[in-house]
Design an enzyme around this catalytic site. Structure first.
Site, short mmCIF file in Angstrom:
data_model
loop_
_atom_site.label_atom_id
_atom_site.label_comp_id
_atom_site.label_asym_id
_atom_site.label_seq_id
_atom_site.Cartn_x
_atom_site.Cartn_y
_atom_site.Cartn_z
N HIS A 469 0.83 -1.21 0.00
CA HIS A 469 0.00 0.00 0.00
C HIS A 469 0.87 1.25 0.00
O HIS A 469 0.69 2.15 -0.84
CB HIS A 469 -0.92 -0.02 1.22
CG HIS A 469 -1.77 1.21 1.36
ND1 HIS A 469 -3.10 1.25 1.00
CD2 HIS A 469 -1.49 2.46 1.83
CE1 HIS A 469 -3.59 2.46 1.22
NE2 HIS A 469 -2.63 3.21 1.74
N GLU A 470 1.79 1.33 0.95
CA GLU A 470 2.60 2.54 1.06
C GLU A 470 3.53 2.71 -0.14
O GLU A 470 3.77 3.83 -0.60
CB GLU A 470 3.40 2.53 2.36
CG GLU A 470 2.54 2.54 3.62
CD GLU A 470 1.52 3.67 3.68
OE1 GLU A 470 1.69 4.69 2.99
OE2 GLU A 470 0.52 3.52 4.41
N HIS A 473 1.80 4.47 -2.90
CA HIS A 473 1.93 5.93 -2.80
C HIS A 473 3.30 6.37 -3.31
O HIS A 473 3.44 7.37 -4.02
CB HIS A 473 1.79 6.38 -1.35
CG HIS A 473 0.40 6.37 -0.82
ND1 HIS A 473 -0.66 7.00 -1.43
CD2 HIS A 473 -0.12 5.81 0.31
CE1 HIS A 473 -1.76 6.83 -0.72
NE2 HIS A 473 -1.47 6.11 0.34
N HIS A 476 3.58 6.31 -7.06
CA HIS A 476 2.81 7.44 -7.58
C HIS A 476 3.64 8.72 -7.47
O HIS A 476 3.67 9.55 -8.39
CB HIS A 476 1.51 7.56 -6.79
CG HIS A 476 0.47 8.42 -7.41
ND1 HIS A 476 -0.70 8.77 -6.77
CD2 HIS A 476 0.39 9.01 -8.63
CE1 HIS A 476 -1.44 9.53 -7.56
NE2 HIS A 476 -0.80 9.70 -8.69
N GLU A 498 -5.78 7.78 -2.34
CA GLU A 498 -5.56 6.41 -1.86
C GLU A 498 -5.73 5.36 -2.95
O GLU A 498 -5.33 4.20 -2.76
CB GLU A 498 -6.52 6.11 -0.71
CG GLU A 498 -6.32 6.94 0.53
CD GLU A 498 -4.96 6.75 1.18
OE1 GLU A 498 -4.37 5.65 1.03
OE2 GLU A 498 -4.47 7.69 1.83
N TYR A 611 -11.02 6.90 1.83
CA TYR A 611 -10.49 5.54 1.80
C TYR A 611 -11.49 4.56 1.17
O TYR A 611 -11.11 3.66 0.41
CB TYR A 611 -10.13 5.07 3.22
CG TYR A 611 -8.80 5.58 3.72
CD1 TYR A 611 -7.61 4.94 3.36
CD2 TYR A 611 -8.72 6.70 4.53
CE1 TYR A 611 -6.39 5.40 3.81
CE2 TYR A 611 -7.49 7.17 4.98
CZ TYR A 611 -6.34 6.52 4.63
OH TYR A 611 -5.12 6.97 5.06
#
Length: 680
Positions: A469-470, A473, A476, A498, A611
Site C-alpha cells: 500500500h505505502e 503511494h 505514484h 488512496e 479511503y
C-alpha cells in the site's frame, strides 16, 4: 497517511542541482543542524515576502509571464527544502532536530497563511485570471485556476476585518495540528504485563519487550500492540491493551475539539454552511450530501452481513469461554482464531515465508516488472538515520531513464512517526529556466520488527499488504511527469489519493504473486498451495465488519465537520457510533480514540471517507485491467502513463475515463465485498 509535506509557499530559494555524468541527480543531503533548519525556514519566509511584493507590483500590467510564472517557478524550487526541514520532526532520532523541525513547520505554516491573505497579490492574480485564462491550456491553465481559487477560498473577496479573523483562525488551526502531531510523535505510554498475562503472544514478540522486575513492557507501537490484541488468551490483557491504546495522548482530545469548533467558525466566515461544505468543494465528491449518501448507503448494505459475521464470532467466543458478550477488544483475537480454525490460516506460520529483506527484494521485483522499473540500492547512503535504505529508481521500458530516489525507514524508535505512511520529500518538475527535469525523492516510513539474533524480521501478511500500500503511494510520487510541482505525483484530490495504493494491495492476494513473493526464512521454499489457497479464501472474511469499522471513522469525521458550530459531544459520538455502526460493544468503557486519530489533524478532516470512496476506483481498475493477469506489463504501462504520470495535472475522473474507456463503476467494489454477484 500523511501523503506529502509539500507547502505551497510563494518563496524564492535558489537550489543548485548537481548532475552526475550518467544523468542522475545527487540525492538530498541530511546533515542539517537545528540552527540550520530554523535559518532555512527564515530564509524561505524572507524571500517569500519579497516574491509577494514582486507579484503585487505587477497589478497594473499583470500577465501569466510576469505574475503567475514566478509563483510557479518558486513553488517548484522551494518545495524540496520546505519538505525536508519539516520531515525531520517525524523521523529524526535527535529531539533537538525534531523540535527545530516542528518550529520550522510552524513558521512556514504561519507565513503561508499570511501570504495567502495578501489582497495586493490576489488583485494581480485576479487580473491575469480575468484577462488570460481562456488563452491558456494544459497545466498553465490549471495552475492559474488553482491559484486563483486558493486565494478566493482564503476570503480575499471579504472585507479586511473578516480577512483578519480568517488569518487568526487559520493560525490557530495550524498550531493545533502541529501540537497534536508532536504529542503523537513523542508519545511513550505503555503497560507492564506479567509473562502469564501475555500467554499466547508469540515468543519472538515478547522477546523484544523491555523487561523489569519480571514484567514486560508493551508500548502502543504497532509491533507491540497488535500481537497482544491478536494472540493474548487472557481477555483482561486484551481489554487493558485496547483501552490503554484508545486512551493514550489524552491532551490531544481538547486540541481536536478546539480545531473542530475553529473549523466551523472559519467555514461560516467564508460563507459556507459548515466545514465539510468548504472542504468538499475541492474534492471529487463536491458536496457533503454526496458523501453522506455514499456512506449511509454502504452502511445499510453492509449491516446485515456484519450482524451475521458478529454472530459467528460470538459463537467462537462462547465455545472458548462460555461468554456470549463480544467486546471491541475481542475482535482481533477471534478474527484471528476464525482464520486459524475455519480457514487454516496460521499468521505466525505464514509470516515465516516473508522475511523482511527478501520480501523487499521480491516486492520491488514485482513493481519492476509491472511498471517497467529498476531499483538500485545505494551503498552506504547518507540519510537521516543509519537504518534507512536508499534506492535510485529507473524506467526501463524504452531506454534506461532515471526516475528519482526512494527511501525506506522501516523500524520503530523513540520519537519516530508511529504508523505507516509515505512522505513526499521532493516533488519533480520541469525547471523553467533550463527546461531540464528535476527528479523527485520520496520515503516510506513504517514500523516493522527488527531482526532477532536467531531469526530475521518476519512480516505478517497484513504487514506485507501495508508495505505494498505505502509503496503504491511512493511509486505514484516517483513517476510523476508534470511541469509543476503543484501537480506532481500524489498531489491529487484527497478522495482519489488512496486509489493507487489500494490498487496495489490486490497484488498481495494473487496466487502467482504470493508464490513469487514468499520464501521460508530457513528453507527458501515458497508458500505451499494449501496455505495460499486458505489465505486467498480468507481475504474477505469478516470483510463487512472491517468496512463498517472504516464507516465508523468516516461517519465520525463527517458528523464533526457537518456540525454548524462544531460543538459536538465527541466522547458520546465516538463510542456510540462505534456500537451503532461497527457493531461491537464498548463493554461500558468510554474511550477517547479520537485523540490519536491523526488523520483528522493531518489533512483528512472531512476526508476520511476517501479511503472507501477511492476503493471503488481501485477495484474497477484491478478487475478490468489486472485480475486475469496481475503481471500484465501492457496494462501496467498503460496505467502508469495514463494515471500515475499525470499526477494532479488533470481532473481525476478524466484520467479514469481515459484508462477504462468509460466512467468507473461500483460493480467490482460491491462484488469484492460480497454484496453483488459477478456478472457473466
Amino acid at each position: 497517511m500523511p501523503k506529502t509535506l509539500f507547502y505551497i509557499l510563494p518563496v524564492v530559494f535558489a537550489i543548485f542541482v548537481y548532475w552526475s555524468m550518467d544523468n542522475t541527480q545527487q540525492p538530498l543531503e541530511w546533515d542539517h543542524s537545528p540552527e540550520q533548519i530554523l535559518q532555512l525556514a527564515d530564509q524561505l519566509i524572507t524571500e517569500g515576502r519579497e516574491l509577494d511584493d514582486l507579484v503585487a507590483s505587477t497589478a497594473d500590467n499583470a500577465s501569466f509571464k510576469n505574475t503567475i510564472a514566478p509563483i510557479a517557478h518558486l513553488e517548484n524550487v522551494q518545495a524540496r527544502i520546505s519538505n525536508q526541514i519539516t520531515f525531520y520532526q517525524h523521523v529524526s532520532a535527535s529531539k533537538e532536530l525534531r523540535d527545530a523541525s516542528n518550529e520550522a513547520d510552524k513558521k512556514l505554516r504561519e507565513f503561508s497563511i499570511e501570504s495567502g491573505l495578501r489582497e495586493d497579490v490576489y488583485k494581480a492574480i485576479h487580473a491575469v485570471y480575468e484577462n488570460e485564462l481562456d488563452k491558456l491550456e494544459g497545466e498553465d491553465k490549471r495552475f492559474l485556476e488553482k491559484v486563483h481559487r486558493q486565494y478566493e477560498r482564503n476570503g480575499l473577496n471579504k472585507p479586511e476585518n473578516v480577512r483578519e479573523q480568517i488569518k487568526n483562525l487559520k493560525q490557530k488551526l495550524s498550531t493545533y495540528a502541529l501540537e497534536f502531531s508532536k504529542n503523537l510523535g513523542e508519545e511513550t505510554e505503555h503497560i507492564w504485563f506479567t509473562k502469564e498475562e501475555l500467554e499466547g503472544v508469540p515468543e519472538d514478540v515478547v522477546a523484544q519487550f523491555e523487561q523489569e522486575n519480571g514484567k514486560y513492557k508493551m508500548t502502543f507501537k504497532y509491533p507491540d500492540l497488535f500481537p497482544v490484541l491478536k494472540y493474548a488468551k487472557n481477555p483482561e490483557t486484551r481489554k487493558r491493551a485496547f483501552v490503554g491504546d484508545q486512551n493514550k495522548v489524552k491532551e490531544n482530545g481538547p486540541l481536536l475539539k478546539q480545531a473542530v469548533e475553529t473549523r466551523a467558525e472559519l467555514a461560516k466566515l467564508l460563507g459556507y454552511e459548515n466545514f465539510s461544505e468548504y472542504i468538499l468543494e475541492e474534492r471529487m465528491a463536491k458536496t457533503p450530501k454526496t458523501v453522506m449518501d455514499f456512506l449511509v448507503d454502504l452502511r445499510d448494505k453492509l449491516k446485515p452481513l456484519g450482524k451475521q459475521e458478529i454472530q459467528n464470532l460470538e459463537k467462537l467466543k462462547q465455545k472458548e469461554t462460555g461468554d456470549l458478550e463480544y467486546y471491541v477488544w475481542d475482535h482481533r483475537y477471534y478474527h484471528n482464531k476464525m482464520l486459524e480454525e475455519q480457514y487454516q490460516v496460521d499468521e505466525k506460520q505464514i509470516s515465516e515465508y516473508f522475511p523482511l529483506k527478501q520480501t523487499i527484494e521480491r516486492m520491488l521485483a514485482i513493481y519492476e516488472k509491472i511498471f517497467q522499473l529498476r531499483f538500485k540500492q545505494v551503498e552506504n547512503p547518507k540519510t537521516w538515520h543509519s537504518e534507512v535504505q536508499q534506492f535510485s529508481v529507473w524506467k526501463t521500458d524504452s531506454k534506461e531513464e532515471f526516475v528519482g530516489y526512494l527511501y525506506f525507514d522501516l523500524h520503530p524508535r523513540e520519537g519516530k512517526y508511529g504508523h505507516a505512511a509515505n512522505f513526499g520529500l521532493a516533488p519533480g518538475y520541469i525547471d523553467v529556466k533550463t527546461g531540464r527535469k528535476v527528479y523527485p525523492s520520496t520515503s516510506l516510513v513504517c514500523n516493522f520488527t527488527r531482526d532477532l539474533a536467531k531469526k530475521p524480521s518476519l512480516l505478517k501478511h497484513d504487514e506485507v499488504v501495508t508495505f505494498f500500500h505505502e509503496l503504491g503511494h511512493g511509486i505514484h510520487d516517483l513517476l510523476g511527469e508534470t511541469k509543476y510541482a503543484r501537480f506532481h505525483g500524489t498531489s491529487v484530490s484527497w478522495d482519489f489519493v488512496e486509489m493507487p495504493s489500494q490498487l496495489l494491495e490486490y497484488f498481495c492476494w494473487s496466487k502467482d504473486q504470493l508464490k513469487f513473493l514468499s520464501g521460508h526464512y530457513e528453507t527458501g521454499e515458497a508458500l505451499p498451495d494449501n496455505l495460499i489457497d486458505s489465505l486467498i479464501k480468507s481475504k474477505n472474511v469478516n470483510g463487512a465488519l472491517f468496512n463498517l469499522r472504516q464507516l465508523h471513522f468516516g461517519l465520525f469525521d463527517m458528523s464533526l465537520h457537518t456540525s454548524v458550530d462544531g460543538k459536538v459531544d465527541m466522547d458520546r459520538l465516538w463510542n456510540d457510533l462505534r456500537e451503532e455502526v461497527a457493531l461491537v460493544k464498548n463493554g461500558g468503557q468510554t474511550t477517547t480514540g479520537y485523540a490519536s486519530f491523526g488523520h483528522l489533524m493531518g489533512g483528512y478532516a472531512s476526508g476520511y471517507y476517501g479511503y472507501l470512496w477511492s476503493q471503488v476506483f481501485a477495484a474497477d481498475i484491478f478487475y478490468t485491467k489486472f485480475k486475469e493477469d496481475p503481471f500484465n506489463v501492457k496494462s501496467g504501462l498503460e496505467y502508469r502513463r495514463k494515471v500515475l504520470e499525470k499526477g494532479g495535472s488533470q481532473e481525476e475522473m478524466d484520467l479514469l475515463v481515459d484508462l477504462l474507456g468509460r466512467k468507473p463503476s461500483s460493480d467490482a467494489f460491491l462484488q469484492e465485498l460480497g454484496l453483488q454477484k459477478a456478472s457473466n
